[in-house]
Design an enzyme around this catalytic site. Sequence first.
Site, PDB file in Angstrom:
ATOM      1  N   CYS A   1      45.823  33.562  35.684  1.00 19.89           N
ATOM      2  CA  CYS A   1      46.816  34.493  36.231  1.00 19.89           C
ATOM      3  C   CYS A   1      46.629  35.948  35.759  1.00 19.89           C
ATOM      4  O   CYS A   1      46.101  36.218  34.856  1.00 19.89           O
ATOM      5  CB  CYS A   1      48.198  34.110  35.680  1.00 19.89           C
ATOM      6  SG  CYS A   1      48.657  32.067  35.728  1.00 19.89           S
TER       7      CYS A   1
ATOM      8  N   ARG B   1      41.248  35.985  38.406  1.00 20.74           N
ATOM      9  CA  ARG B   1      41.766  35.493  37.200  1.00 20.74           C
ATOM     10  C   ARG B   1      42.794  34.053  37.939  1.00 20.74           C
ATOM     11  O   ARG B   1      43.353  33.327  36.953  1.00 20.74           O
ATOM     12  CB  ARG B   1      42.875  36.292  36.789  1.00 20.74           C
ATOM     13  CG  ARG B   1      42.466  37.457  35.965  1.00 20.74           C
ATOM     14  CD  ARG B   1      43.426  38.485  35.509  1.00 20.74           C
ATOM     15  NE  ARG B   1      43.938  37.918  34.356  1.00 20.74           N
ATOM     16  CZ  ARG B   1      43.270  38.066  33.042  1.00 20.74           C
ATOM     17  NH1 ARG B   1      42.419  38.700  32.808  1.00 20.74           N
ATOM     18  NH2 ARG B   1      44.020  37.596  32.235  1.00 20.74           N
TER      19      ARG B   1
ATOM     20  N   TRP C   1      47.108  31.070  38.416  1.00 24.96           N
ATOM     21  CA  TRP C   1      46.392  29.735  38.197  1.00 24.96           C
ATOM     22  C   TRP C   1      47.009  28.616  37.642  1.00 24.96           C
ATOM     23  O   TRP C   1      47.613  28.764  36.472  1.00 24.96           O
ATOM     24  CB  TRP C   1      45.293  30.185  37.289  1.00 24.96           C
ATOM     25  CG  TRP C   1      43.977  28.921  37.090  1.00 24.96           C
ATOM     26  CD1 TRP C   1      43.086  28.738  38.013  1.00 24.96           C
ATOM     27  CD2 TRP C   1      44.163  28.179  36.290  1.00 24.96           C
ATOM     28  NE1 TRP C   1      42.365  27.501  37.509  1.00 24.96           N
ATOM     29  CE2 TRP C   1      43.089  27.100  36.538  1.00 24.96           C
ATOM     30  CE3 TRP C   1      44.938  27.730  35.085  1.00 24.96           C
ATOM     31  CZ2 TRP C   1      42.677  26.100  35.621  1.00 24.96           C
ATOM     32  CZ3 TRP C   1      44.656  26.660  34.239  1.00 24.96           C
ATOM     33  CH2 TRP C   1      43.552  25.799  34.621  1.00 24.96           C
TER      34      TRP C   1
ATOM     35  N   ASN D   1      51.494  35.824  32.389  1.00 24.76           N
ATOM     36  CA  ASN D   1      50.286  35.158  32.331  1.00 24.76           C
ATOM     37  C   ASN D   1      50.241  34.640  30.993  1.00 24.76           C
ATOM     38  O   ASN D   1      50.380  35.227  30.002  1.00 24.76           O
ATOM     39  CB  ASN D   1      49.138  36.166  32.454  1.00 24.76           C
ATOM     40  CG  ASN D   1      47.754  35.797  31.894  1.00 24.76           C
ATOM     41  OD1 ASN D   1      47.457  34.633  32.225  1.00 24.76           O
ATOM     42  ND2 ASN D   1      47.015  36.430  31.224  1.00 24.76           N
ATOM     43  N   GLY D   2      50.044  33.518  30.704  1.00 26.09           N
ATOM     44  CA  GLY D   2      49.884  32.631  29.506  1.00 26.09           C
ATOM     45  C   GLY D   2      50.605  31.205  29.851  1.00 26.09           C
ATOM     46  O   GLY D   2      51.042  30.869  30.493  1.00 26.09           O
TER      47      GLY D   2
ATOM     48  N   GLU E   1      23.008  25.522  31.324  1.00 18.65           N
ATOM     49  CA  GLU E   1      23.454  26.668  32.096  1.00 18.65           C
ATOM     50  C   GLU E   1      23.328  26.502  33.679  1.00 18.65           C
ATOM     51  O   GLU E   1      24.271  26.608  34.508  1.00 18.65           O
ATOM     52  CB  GLU E   1      22.874  28.223  31.599  1.00 18.65           C
ATOM     53  CG  GLU E   1      23.439  29.030  32.561  1.00 18.65           C
ATOM     54  CD  GLU E   1      24.896  29.353  32.257  1.00 18.65           C
ATOM     55  OE1 GLU E   1      25.483  28.435  31.718  1.00 18.65           O
ATOM     56  OE2 GLU E   1      25.407  30.337  33.173  1.00 18.65           O
TER      57      GLU E   1
ATOM     58  N   LYS F   1      26.155  26.175  36.364  1.00 18.36           N
ATOM     59  CA  LYS F   1      26.301  27.093  37.588  1.00 18.36           C
ATOM     60  C   LYS F   1      26.557  26.181  38.943  1.00 18.36           C
ATOM     61  O   LYS F   1      27.306  26.750  39.672  1.00 18.36           O
ATOM     62  CB  LYS F   1      25.118  27.875  37.524  1.00 18.36           C
ATOM     63  CG  LYS F   1      25.247  29.414  37.697  1.00 18.36           C
ATOM     64  CD  LYS F   1      25.742  30.271  36.946  1.00 18.36           C
ATOM     65  CE  LYS F   1      27.009  30.106  36.129  1.00 18.36           C
ATOM     66  NZ  LYS F   1      27.271  30.666  35.050  1.00 18.36           N
TER      67      LYS F   1
ATOM     68  N   GLU G   1      29.690  24.267  39.133  1.00 18.39           N
ATOM     69  CA  GLU G   1      30.937  25.243  39.388  1.00 18.39           C
ATOM     70  C   GLU G   1      31.048  25.770  40.539  1.00 18.39           C
ATOM     71  O   GLU G   1      32.311  25.711  41.076  1.00 18.39           O
ATOM     72  CB  GLU G   1      30.587  26.385  38.256  1.00 18.39           C
ATOM     73  CG  GLU G   1      31.803  27.355  38.052  1.00 18.39           C
ATOM     74  CD  GLU G   1      31.323  28.471  37.109  1.00 18.39           C
ATOM     75  OE1 GLU G   1      29.927  28.418  36.772  1.00 18.39           O
ATOM     76  OE2 GLU G   1      32.223  28.940  36.507  1.00 18.39           O
TER      77      GLU G   1
ATOM     78  N   HIS H   1      16.930   6.927  27.483  1.00 21.37           N
ATOM     79  CA  HIS H   1      17.880   6.304  26.908  1.00 21.37           C
ATOM     80  C   HIS H   1      18.980   6.040  27.744  1.00 21.37           C
ATOM     81  O   HIS H   1      20.134   5.872  26.778  1.00 21.37           O
ATOM     82  CB  HIS H   1      18.240   7.214  25.364  1.00 21.37           C
ATOM     83  CG  HIS H   1      16.959   7.275  24.587  1.00 21.37           C
ATOM     84  ND1 HIS H   1      16.520   6.135  24.109  1.00 21.37           N
ATOM     85  CD2 HIS H   1      16.172   8.311  24.425  1.00 21.37           C
ATOM     86  CE1 HIS H   1      15.282   6.551  23.333  1.00 21.37           C
ATOM     87  NE2 HIS H   1      14.973   7.993  23.702  1.00 21.37           N
TER      88      HIS H   1
ATOM     89  N   LYS I   1      38.589  33.255  36.037  1.00 25.52           N
ATOM     90  CA  LYS I   1      37.821  33.929  35.379  1.00 25.52           C
ATOM     91  C   LYS I   1      37.845  33.962  33.865  1.00 25.52           C
ATOM     92  O   LYS I   1      37.081  33.883  32.883  1.00 25.52           O
ATOM     93  CB  LYS I   1      37.598  35.363  35.705  1.00 25.52           C
ATOM     94  CG  LYS I   1      36.493  36.266  35.240  1.00 25.52           C
ATOM     95  CD  LYS I   1      35.160  35.875  35.606  1.00 25.52           C
ATOM     96  CE  LYS I   1      34.021  36.566  34.926  1.00 25.52           C
ATOM     97  NZ  LYS I   1      32.835  35.845  34.968  1.00 25.52           N
TER      98      LYS I   1
END
Length: 627
Positions: A2, A27, A77, A103-104, A500, A504, A507, A523, A622
């Site tokens: 947010c 955000r 968000w 936001n929160g 990574e 990527k 995502e 395994h 983000k």
Amino acid sequence: MCGIVGYVGVKQAAPILLEGLAKLEYRGYDSAGIAVRDAGNEHVEVVKAKGRLKNLMEMTDSGKAVRGTCGIGHTRWATHGEPSAVNAHPHYSREKRVVVVHNGIIENYQEIKAALQRKGYAFATQTDTEAAALLLDSYYSEAGRSGMAPRERALSAIRDMMIRVRGSYALGILFGDQPGVMYAARKDSPLIVGRCDGELAGHMIASDVPAVLSYTRNVVYIDNLEIACLTQEEMHLYNIDCEEIEKPVVEIRWDAAAAEKEGYEHFMMKEIHEQPRAVRDTLSPRIREEDGAKRVDLSETNLTDEDFAAISRIRLIGCGSAYHVGMAARYVIEQLARVPCDVDLASEFRYRSPILEERELVVIISQSGETADSLAALRLCKESGIRTLAVVNVVSSSIAREADAVMYTWAGPEISVATTKAYSTQLAALYLLAVKLAVVRGQIDEAREQELIEQMLELPDKIERVLSDKERVQWFANKMASCKDVFFIGRGLDYAISLEGSLKLKEISYIHSEAYAAGELKHGTISLIEDGVLVVGVATQPELFEKVVSNMVEVRSRGAYLFGLTTYGQYAIEDTVNFTVYVPRTDALFATSLAVVPLQLLAYYISCAKGLDVDKPRNLAKSVTVE
Ligand code: M6R
């Protein structure tokens, strides 16, 4: 998670709010809304829309349809309540007496909601934020009965609300009976106030600097449990006891263009290309000449050589890609400095009653400096009296300010949700730490120190060379865009790179992918390999090269299609794989910085080939300011 924005001044607020929200869309982007108050009008007008900001822009004719010079806005968000116009912010009490963007997370919203319902308040949404809005309304009514002046009344209500709620918030608040005044308050979510001069005269609030940068470079960072009261002319700041406080106005030095695409189709591609510059900017200022030799200078950490030498353990903590940086850095630190090194996921760290050593150094890695779990891990370490160092990109972010010391990564603003240049600069910062530790602890001699520093300084040019070969990766990505499962395998540092690369890809391309330590396949996971499954084998470490290639042969013989990633000179890989990308040679310990780039490009081009929103992948944001 947010973004909030607000403006009070001489100009029409709505277009400024929408432009600010566009800069904060990274955000969160599942719905958006604005509330604007016209001085000559009794009511606050609220417009909200589900989906991307462009829907709100269309509904408001780019802001022109909503008149007024004071307003607040939000891009969401979703945490509590599905993405919908109803659950979009702003939220408000009856007759819009109190209007709020947030936001929160208000953790005790259920209990507050129940108490307010008993008092007759009706709730229209499933959000936690509405509880804060109605709680403010309730305290504002109470304060009104005691005959306070408008500002004291608002401050008293905000303070009481802050005392009552648990959780995190950056709030923008309008009171319906106070035209031309905007309030803001913060705990554990970022919040800045911008002072606009000249023809824009007024004040802004925002979750992040890019939202105000077209209007002002002069900002005040609001700290936890502080309140701002803003009008066109005045900025008043208060602590939670409603005592007025002074805070410095900070001049933002980076350019607004740094937060623009500058001709690239996506921020991610622009940021991938900024890596050489960003890595150079992170390394160069920390390497100084002394008696004809180059030395790593980490004096910004306030740690002396004796302090570095006395460290008993390094603990690297982060989330997502920042955690992957830790995974790679562990190999480098342990091999070079012979200091035991642990890597922790911030989201797990505090729930396992970690055993901390008095002389250990905790390094919190974070691009945003606001990640809730990383911040909580930092606080736990500080409470335990452990020395903390933040490796952070966003200047003056919460983690940067709360850690004992900070090493900034000079990546510049990173807008794309998928991190690229922040990852590379975090890695560079930790190489510096590794070399510093190795030197002061006598683990490497002068010749090795100089060799490592030279190799580090060559990394930016070598990244540039990797980028110059991007069309080959694009060609391969276009061929592979329809694949369903991808495995990334490697050993040692190449396993860290694989983690990574896999993140990527999943995502931004929504393709299922997993990273495995190559030796682990046998395994269990090898049972998933069948005809056509893409396996990316990373083999940059000379001493592990043959072992990784053997693992590639094993998956190839079970039908896998192979992408090999190695360094120039290791041409034997071509006997095994279907497609190879070579990166320049460097010290094996720094190979991650080069090998990660083709993997970033692979994810990017597959996402483009699938027509996806590269910079704003679904369900993500983000800056993750909720646990
Ligand atoms: O701002 P931070 O570095 O603390 O963020 C940590 C993660 O959320 C972040 O790295 C995330 O995994 C990225 N979107 C990955 O590209």
